[in-house]
Design a protein around this motif. Structure first.
Motif, PDB file in Angstrom:
ATOM      1  N   LEU A  12       0.833  -1.205   0.000  1.00 21.40           N
ATOM      2  CA  LEU A  12       0.000   0.000   0.000  1.00 21.40           C
ATOM      3  C   LEU A  12       0.870   1.259   0.000  1.00 21.40           C
ATOM      4  O   LEU A  12       0.591   2.210  -0.744  1.00 21.40           O
ATOM      5  N   THR A  30      -8.010   6.591  -2.358  1.00 20.35           N
ATOM      6  CA  THR A  30      -7.647   5.389  -1.613  1.00 20.35           C
ATOM      7  C   THR A  30      -8.020   4.132  -2.398  1.00 20.35           C
ATOM      8  O   THR A  30      -7.308   3.131  -2.323  1.00 20.35           O
ATOM      9  N   ALA A  34      -5.412   1.122  -3.241  1.00 24.34           N
ATOM     10  CA  ALA A  34      -5.711  -0.272  -2.909  1.00 24.34           C
ATOM     11  C   ALA A  34      -5.642  -1.161  -4.147  1.00 24.34           C
ATOM     12  O   ALA A  34      -5.055  -2.248  -4.109  1.00 24.34           O
ATOM     13  N   GLU A  41     -10.262  -1.752  -0.819  1.00 28.62           N
ATOM     14  CA  GLU A  41     -10.178  -0.477  -0.108  1.00 28.62           C
ATOM     15  C   GLU A  41     -10.346  -0.664   1.401  1.00 28.62           C
ATOM     16  O   GLU A  41      -9.759   0.081   2.188  1.00 28.62           O
ATOM     17  N   THR A  43      -9.114  -3.013   3.136  1.00 28.63           N
ATOM     18  CA  THR A  43      -7.781  -3.356   3.632  1.00 28.63           C
ATOM     19  C   THR A  43      -6.936  -2.093   3.804  1.00 28.63           C
ATOM     20  O   THR A  43      -6.192  -1.960   4.785  1.00 28.63           O
ATOM     21  N   PHE A  44      -7.063  -1.164   2.871  1.00 31.00           N
ATOM     22  CA  PHE A  44      -6.355   0.112   3.005  1.00 31.00           C
ATOM     23  C   PHE A  44      -6.691   0.741   4.350  1.00 31.00           C
ATOM     24  O   PHE A  44      -5.805   1.148   5.114  1.00 31.00           O
TER      25      PHE A  44
END
Length: 193
Positions: A12, A30, A34, A41, A43-44
């Protein structure tokens, strides 16, 4: 797909740096970060609260390393000696992350909102260092002055290290603190004369 949290975090960060350099910070989302990192996203946002924090990751580690290094310094050292030792120790974190440091600084320099965020982060780190010096018995006024002055020398040394990687960050730090001592001696001579 990244297998570990640490791997996803690194991907990232790398994706964000690439996109910020290609498109600019403001034009990058974002979701794009990702996607480039091969994660979703969500996970971001498990790793970073917003797209600015990708650039400031490691602040908690730096704070912990600096304050612990101040606490660990031998008794009897003057505040600036304590800080030089502490910044040299914390500098190892920056050296380990050099591939991210250079593009990160370029992106921050090109983005006013990020420069403002960086100043706020630096102020918080300076406060933490001043507090650590106070715990060593350095009076508040001197602890704050030493922390601010030491941080300025550290900041100058890291900038010089980015510009001149032929010398280690440690070498640049020693030079910056030598210059700081020379300036102090010059100021004393001027007031005594």
């Amino acid at each position: 797909m990244p297998r570990s949290g640490a791997e996803a975090r690194r991907r990232l960060q790398q994706a964000a740096l690439e996109l910020y350099r290609e498109r600019g910070f403001d034009k990058t989302t974002t979701a794009e970060i990702a996607a480039r990192a091969g994660v979703n996203e969500r996970t971001f946002f498990r790793h970073f609260p917003d797209k600015r924090e990708v650039l400031f990751d490691g602040e908690a580690d730096l704070r912990a390393e600096l304050t612990q290094a101040v606490a660990d310094a031998p008794a009897g050292l003057q505040p600036l000696e304590v800080l030089l030792r502490s910044f040299r120790r914390a500098g190892r974190l920056l050296e380990a992350n050099r591939p991210l440091s250079e593009p990160r600084l370029e992106i921050i320099a090109a983005t006013p909102a990020l420069r403002e965020r960086e100043l706020a982060k630096h102020a918080s780190l300076i406060d933490a260092v001043a507090e650590a010096l106070q715990h060593r018995g350095v009076p508040n006024r001197l602890a704050v002055l030493a922390a601010r002055t030491g941080w300025a020398a550290f900041h100058q040394a890291t900038g010089a290290w980015i510009e001149d990687p032929s010398q280690s960050l440690d070498t640049h730090l020693r030079l910056a603190f030598d210059d700081l001592h020379a300036l102090s001696a010059t100021a004393r001579s001027a007031t005594e004369g």
